[in-house]
Structures are given as structure tokens and as C-alpha cells.
Design an enzyme around this catalytic site. Structure first.
Site, short mmCIF file in Angstrom:
data_model
loop_
_atom_site.label_atom_id
_atom_site.label_comp_id
_atom_site.label_asym_id
_atom_site.label_seq_id
_atom_site.Cartn_x
_atom_site.Cartn_y
_atom_site.Cartn_z
N ASP A 130 -3.11 5.00 13.87
CA ASP A 130 -4.24 4.15 13.93
C ASP A 130 -4.15 3.32 12.80
O ASP A 130 -2.98 2.98 11.26
CB ASP A 130 -5.44 5.29 13.35
CG ASP A 130 -5.91 6.04 14.21
OD1 ASP A 130 -5.55 5.93 15.32
OD2 ASP A 130 -6.44 6.84 13.53
N ASP A 132 -5.00 1.93 9.41
CA ASP A 132 -6.55 1.89 8.67
C ASP A 132 -6.50 1.00 7.64
O ASP A 132 -5.67 0.50 6.98
CB ASP A 132 -6.35 3.04 8.06
CG ASP A 132 -5.72 4.79 8.04
OD1 ASP A 132 -6.74 4.92 9.42
OD2 ASP A 132 -5.30 5.02 8.45
#
Length: 208
Positions: A130, A132
Site C-alpha cells: 500500500d 501510506d
């Protein structure tokens, strides 16, 4: 030092040893000299940090005394490193975010595995990692956050954003935008709190 900051030390022997250190820490390049500050109070100079290994399961929370820390890298500092980032998967969206957030006049920075990689040059991301981010604000600006949220949706990938509100705590951008009036979670050094906003001010939801 604040949550999300990446700290560096010279020797793994400087880590606090009240809790036994897992064996993998000694073999993980990412854990030997670097840790990420956790969301806990710093007491008696002991900085709460999280160590990471080569797998998602290899995570360990410990402490190091601030006197042993030789470098502190904030997420905001890492924005200046984006242009030199060699990761072909994560560089394109980061560049777009950098350009857009400059126009929004937002203070922000990458966190998570991408931020760690930018700070240390130790490869810890994968294609599925991901992205972030952290946005820093002195006060809530809902219109600006909504605009940032709409832009991030155009990038076509999973992006997790925390908004750090000075001296208060942090909340997830998507949680705030969806549940601002019904209740969103504010993360504080003393635990999570369910909140709403009134005229852009945080209000705790208290059970009567």
C-alpha cells in the site's frame, strides 16, 4: 520526535531489553539500525519504536533512549527524496501526489513501507505494498481534505492516508470523510476515541 518519524541508531545493543528481542531482528537489515516511532508517550527519554523484518509478520515494538538516536527523518523530510526514488511501481503516484499537494499547500509525507524505503534505501516494498501517507494540519479544513480525497481517488490504487492534527491525534482520511457527523476514530497516544466535528472542531462522543 513524533509518530511516523524514522530514527537511526548505531548499535542494536542500544535497544531496550526488558522484553526479549526476537532472533529475526538480528538478521533483518531493516531492523538493525532503524525504527519507526510509535504512537505512545515518550517518558524518561525512552522513545517507543517499531522494528520491521522481511515479512509482514515480523514486527516488534520496543524502546530506545533518545541519547542513542543519531538521526531523525520525518515524513515531511522524505518528500524531497521522491525525485531520486528508483522504485518504478511507487514513484509515479508519489510524483503526482507531490505535485497536487504542493498546489493544495499541504504539509505531508510518505509513511509505511514506502516511507521506510525512501528513508533508509533498504528495499522493503513489493508490488502489492500500500501507499501510506500522512497529512499534517494545525486545524481541520474539511473542504481541503475533501479535495485531497477526490484527487487521490483518481490515482486508481490503494492509498491509506492519516491526518495528524497537531496536539490532538490522527484520523484516517476516508473514515473522516464518510463518518464525520456520525462518528470517526481519533487515534491518540492514550488510545482511540470516537469523535465528530462541530464547526471544524473535534468533539468526543461520550456515552450518557
Amino acid at each position: 520526535m513524533k509518530v511516523h518519524d524514522i530514527v537511526k541508531w548505531e548499535s542494536i545493543d542500544h535497544l531496550e531489553k526488558t522484553t526479549p528481542i526476537p532472533d529475526w531482528v538480528y538478521d533483518a537489515p531493516a531492523a538493525k539500525n532503524y525504527g519507526v516511532v510509535r504512537r505512545m508517550p515518550i517518558m524518561n527519554g525512552m522513545v517507543p519504536i517499531g522494528l520491521r523484518g522481511s515479512t509482514r509478520e515480523q514486527r516488534f515494538g520496543t524502546f530506545i533512549h533518545q541519547s542513542h538516536i543519531v538521526e531523525v527523518m520525518t515524513p515531511v523530510d522524505l518528500v524531497d527524496r521522491i525525485e531520486g526514488y528508483a522504485n518504478e511501481i511507487h514513484l509515479p503516484p508519489l510524483k503526482k501526489i507531490k505535485e497536487a499537494f504542493e498546489q493544495f499547500n499541504l504539509r505531508w509525507g510518505p509513511t509505511g513501507s514506502v516511507g521506510f524505503e525512501l528513508a533508509t534505501a533498504i528495499p522493503v516494498t513489493t508490488e502489492r505494498s500500500d501507499l501510506d501517507l500522512c497529512i499534517y494540519m494545525d486545524a481541520i479544513d474539511r473542504e481541503l481534505l475533501a479535495e485531497a480525497g477526490k484527487f487521490l481517488e483518481t490515482l486508481g490504487r490503494r492509498i491509506d492516508v492519516q491526518v495528524e492534527l497537531a496536539s490532538v491525534g490522527a484520523f484516517l482520511l476516508n473514515d473522516f470523510l464518510k463518518h464525520e457527523k456520525s462518528g470517526f476514530v481519533l487515534r491518540t497516544p492514550f488510545g482511540p476515541q470516537l469523535c465528530t466535528t462541530v464547526e471544524n472542531q473535534i468533539r468526543l462522543l461520550v456515552n450518557h
